[in-house]
Write a protein that holds these residues in place. Structure first.
Motif, PDB file in Angstrom:
ATOM      1  N   SER A  25       0.866  -1.173   0.000  1.00 53.35           N
ATOM      2  CA  SER A  25       0.000   0.000   0.000  1.00 53.35           C
ATOM      3  C   SER A  25       0.905   1.226   0.000  1.00 53.35           C
ATOM      4  N   PRO A  26       0.377   2.404  -0.339  1.00 50.77           N
ATOM      5  CA  PRO A  26       1.233   3.602  -0.293  1.00 50.77           C
ATOM      6  C   PRO A  26       1.882   3.830   1.071  1.00 50.77           C
ATOM      7  N   ASP A  27       1.126   3.567   2.157  1.00 50.57           N
ATOM      8  CA  ASP A  27       1.696   3.756   3.497  1.00 50.57           C
ATOM      9  C   ASP A  27       2.852   2.803   3.760  1.00 50.57           C
ATOM     10  N   SER A  28       2.691   1.531   3.382  1.00 43.52           N
ATOM     11  CA  SER A  28       3.762   0.561   3.624  1.00 43.52           C
ATOM     12  C   SER A  28       4.973   0.844   2.740  1.00 43.52           C
ATOM     13  N   ILE A  29       4.739   1.356   1.534  1.00 40.09           N
ATOM     14  CA  ILE A  29       5.856   1.709   0.649  1.00 40.09           C
ATOM     15  C   ILE A  29       6.632   2.887   1.228  1.00 40.09           C
ATOM     16  N   ARG A  30       5.905   3.891   1.712  1.00 41.21           N
ATOM     17  CA  ARG A  30       6.573   5.046   2.342  1.00 41.21           C
ATOM     18  C   ARG A  30       7.382   4.604   3.554  1.00 41.21           C
ATOM     19  N   ALA A  31       6.789   3.764   4.400  1.00 39.37           N
ATOM     20  CA  ALA A  31       7.467   3.326   5.618  1.00 39.37           C
ATOM     21  C   ALA A  31       8.732   2.541   5.289  1.00 39.37           C
ATOM     22  N   ALA A  32       8.645   1.629   4.323  1.00 44.02           N
ATOM     23  CA  ALA A  32       9.820   0.835   3.957  1.00 44.02           C
ATOM     24  C   ALA A  32      10.917   1.710   3.365  1.00 44.02           C
ATOM     25  N   GLY A  33      10.535   2.641   2.505  1.00 43.65           N
ATOM     26  CA  GLY A  33      11.532   3.523   1.906  1.00 43.65           C
ATOM     27  C   GLY A  33      12.184   4.439   2.920  1.00 43.65           C
ATOM     28  N   LEU A  34      11.382   5.056   3.779  1.00 44.17           N
ATOM     29  CA  LEU A  34      11.921   5.957   4.793  1.00 44.17           C
ATOM     30  C   LEU A  34      12.889   5.224   5.718  1.00 44.17           C
TER      31      LEU A  34
END
Length: 291
Positions: free
Chosen positions: A203-212
């Protein structure tokens, strides 16, 4: 079911406080659990106040975010305003600093705001062990929990379990540090958990969290190897460090949004570069500039 009865009772009790003043009060309380505020809090502690506190808070919050995303996708509990059994309760559709409109795209259990607020409060308490530090943190966490129910975006059981998990995660981070596990090792474990969530349910949230997290991990490794900054200097230098750093990160975010195209890979890359800048590049810059 007993839990449904408790959730109905809890929502009715908190939402009965409705008034203009209560509305503004709970909006402000909910903002304390927003990602933007918590990131600013971590950076202020880490760059300007106490590096150990900042690192402990960062690890507790990031591990909480990673675990929260995994559990949301595991339990898949719909928000109260999407549950016909809770249609009688109020839901405030808001956009702005406190955004509830887009929450229909995410799951309800456990409450991420409550979990992060409790994790931050616990990290603060574990660092200093003083009642005058612990009580404000506890009060802020309780207000965040109540605000999410007041807004109609969480069940009371969501907030209670989120807060419990936040405390447990913060304690786990503290115990690992006591046993000699390094910041990089703890962060790597949290990044691994966040990355696994991408395979479970991207999901967009999980992608942001993994990238950050991946970017912050690289930044921490770079800073530890080549920079070794210390929190010191007069108050005005520390304040300048924070203000310039915030401007730098906001500018970088806008620049990356304009330069990189849409898509999951580029969303991950954008947040990875932000994490790298916050954890490594800006500390290197203000160390070089003697800020």
């Amino acid at each position: 079911m007993p839990l449904d009865f408790f959730d109905h009772w809890g929502m009715a009790m908190i939402q009965s406080l409705w008034s203009g003043a209560a509305h503004l009060f709970f909006l402000a309380a909910s903002f304390l659990g927003e990602a933007g505020f918590l990131v600013a809090l971590v950076l202020a502690c880490w760059w300007c106040v106490d590096r150990r506190l900042g690192e402990g808070m960062m690890l507790s919050l990031y591990a909480s975010i990673s675990l929260n995303g995994f559990l949301k996708d595991l339990f898949r509990r719909p928000r109260p305003f999407l549950n016909p059994d809770f249609a009688a309760h109020r839901y405030l559709a808001l956009e702005g600093p406190v955004d509830t409109v887009h929450l229909a795209e995410s799951w309800s259990f456990p409450s991420g705001h409550s979990q992060c607020a409790a994790a931050a409060a616990s990290a603060l308490w574990l660092r200093y062990r003083r009642w005058w530090v612990g009580l404000p943190g506890l009060g802020a966490a309780l207000l965040v929990m109540a605000s999410r129910v007041y807004l109609g975006v969480h069940y009371p059981t969501d907030t209670l379990m989120g807060a419990l998990l936040g405390v447990l995660v913060s304690w786990a981070v503290w115990l690992l540090a006591r046993r000699g596990v390094s910041t990089l090792q703890v962060m790597a474990g949290a990044v691994l958990l966040a990355s696994l969530a991408l395979f479970w349910s991207p999901s967009p949230d999980s992608i942001r969290a993994a990238g950050l997290g991946a970017g912050a991990l690289a930044g921490l490794a770079f800073e530890g190897r080549f920079v070794g900054f210390q929190v010191r200097g007069p108050w005005w230098k520390r304040a300048l460090r924070l203000v310039l750093g915030a401007v730098f990160l906001m500018g970088l975010r806008l620049l990356l949004r304009g330069l990189l195209p849409e898509g999951d890979v580029f969303l991950w890359l954008r947040y990875a570069l932000l994490g790298l800048a916050a954890a490594g590049l800006w500390p290197a810059a203000f160390t070089k500039l003697k800020l």
